[in-house]
Design an enzyme around this catalytic site. Structure first.
Site, short mmCIF file in Angstrom:
data_model
loop_
_atom_site.label_atom_id
_atom_site.label_comp_id
_atom_site.label_asym_id
_atom_site.label_seq_id
_atom_site.Cartn_x
_atom_site.Cartn_y
_atom_site.Cartn_z
N HIS A 23 -9.35 5.07 -2.01
CA HIS A 23 -8.64 5.01 -0.73
C HIS A 23 -9.48 5.70 0.34
O HIS A 23 -10.47 6.35 0.03
CB HIS A 23 -7.28 5.72 -0.86
CG HIS A 23 -6.25 4.89 -1.56
ND1 HIS A 23 -5.15 4.37 -0.92
CD2 HIS A 23 -6.17 4.45 -2.83
CE1 HIS A 23 -4.44 3.67 -1.79
NE2 HIS A 23 -5.03 3.71 -2.95
N GLY A 24 -9.05 5.57 1.60
CA GLY A 24 -9.75 6.29 2.67
C GLY A 24 -11.17 5.81 2.86
O GLY A 24 -12.09 6.60 3.10
N GLY A 25 -11.38 4.48 2.79
CA GLY A 25 -12.74 3.92 2.88
C GLY A 25 -13.41 4.13 4.23
O GLY A 25 -14.64 4.07 4.32
N ASP A 57 0.85 -1.20 0.00
CA ASP A 57 0.00 0.00 0.00
C ASP A 57 0.89 1.25 0.00
O ASP A 57 1.79 1.37 0.84
CB ASP A 57 -0.87 -0.06 1.28
CG ASP A 57 -1.97 0.99 1.29
OD1 ASP A 57 -2.39 1.42 0.21
OD2 ASP A 57 -2.41 1.35 2.40
N ASP A 88 3.22 4.63 -5.34
CA ASP A 88 2.61 5.94 -5.11
C ASP A 88 3.58 7.03 -5.53
O ASP A 88 4.40 7.50 -4.75
CB ASP A 88 2.22 6.08 -3.63
CG ASP A 88 1.53 7.41 -3.35
OD1 ASP A 88 1.45 8.25 -4.28
OD2 ASP A 88 1.07 7.61 -2.22
N GLU A 146 -1.05 5.93 -8.57
CA GLU A 146 -1.88 6.97 -7.99
C GLU A 146 -1.66 8.32 -8.67
O GLU A 146 -0.54 8.71 -8.96
CB GLU A 146 -1.58 7.10 -6.49
CG GLU A 146 -2.32 8.26 -5.83
CD GLU A 146 -2.24 8.24 -4.31
OE1 GLU A 146 -2.16 7.15 -3.72
OE2 GLU A 146 -2.27 9.33 -3.72
#
Ligand code: 13P
Length: 287
Positions: free
Chosen positions: A207-209, A84, A105, A135
């Site tokens: 992202h950021g669920g 990640d 990233d 990303e």
């Protein structure tokens, strides 16, 4: 069954559901997520941040633990072991350690450099059968010291990166890591729709669920999101259940101090949270 994430995400994108990426921190996390995926007959992605990898004594330890656990628990659903928010160096370490998927990233680099490094890593990953996520537009909030302001991605830059052959793409749409602040403006569906139109049938990553309302999750899936990352919510579930156990004094009753007992409520809480998310994302019975 350890696999790359390419097929499971293509199927999710076509079938209009999303596969959850749940970040792991230790043995309990990994076991809880693998068992829940198997019980739900759902594909799953185990996310490992660079910080969590370091905490678990390195990516080789993580890869060895996941491979052995997958086998000893008899997991038959597709499982991807995914880096990640990887740095350039971190990506190479995970490729070497036996991960089945990586995220590079490069969102903080100028676009030319993001393109150059992503191109190289796409070639290396694909030659070895790994999937790769890239990303564009940084995800807000803080994760392992990487701070982003939650910007919206430029759809043209998304197309440029998608065309390099990445398997799935994270595009910033006002999402942030961690809890959302009271005054959060919500996801930018305008940006998501524009990105989706530019990148064709490329699976998109949200992202950021943690803390995104259910209706926004469903709308995001309808606009091409096929992978949703959840980290903080599992941490909060674990913390709440552990606090409850200790505050009830259960750690002081009988053998309640035994780590296997002490960590069990948190373990069960992670399982319940992962199941809830798999149901929401629509990945149950899609293995
Ligand atoms: P949350 O911690 O907000 O769930 O975000 C997880 C994530 O996006 C990991 O990359």
């Amino acid at each position: 069954m350890l696999v790359s994430a390419t097929e499971m995400l293509k199927k999710a994108r076509d079938g209009k559901y999303a596969v959850g990426q749940f970040n792991i921190n230790n043995l309990e996390w990994t076991k809880a997520i693998l068992l829940t995926a198997q019980e739900c007959n759902s594909p799953v992605i185990l996310g490992v941040s660079e910080g969590a990898g370091k905490y678990m004594t390195g990516f080789e330890t993580v890869a060895a633990m996941v491979a052995a656990m997958d086998k000893s628990l008899g997991i038959t659903v597709p499982v991807a072991l995914h880096l990640d928010h990887g740095s350039y160096e971190g990506c190479y370490k995970c490729i070497k350690a036996g991960f089945t998927s990586i995220m590079f990233d490069g969102s903080h680099f100028p676009i030319e450099e993001n393109v150059k490094k992503t191109t190289e890593l796409v070639n290396v990953s694909h030659n070895l059968g790994l999937s790769i996520e890239a990303e564009v537009g940084s995800i807000g909030g803080e994760e392992d010291g990487v701070v982003g302001a939650g910007e919206c991605a430029d759809p043209n830059e998304c197309k440029m990166i998608a065309d390099l052959g990445v398997d799935f793409l994270a595009a910033g749409i006002g999402n942030i890591h961690g809890k959302y602040p009271e005054n959060w403006a919500g996801l930018s569906f305008e940006t998501l729709a524009a990105v989706n139109e530019k990148v064709g049938d490329m699976p998109l990553v949200l992202h950021g669920g943690t803390g995104i309302p259910d209706d926004m999750i469903k709308k995001a899936i309808s606009l091409g999101v096929a992978k949703i990352n959840v980290n903080t919510e599992c941490q909060l579930s674990f913390q709440e259940a552990t606090r409850e156990y200790i505050e009830a004094g259960k750690d002081q009753q009988g053998k309640g101090f035994d780590p296997r007992k002490l960590l069990n409520p948190g373990f069960e809480a992670i399982k319940a949270k992962v199941k809830e998310k798999m149901e929401l994302f629509g990945s149950v019975n899609k293995a």
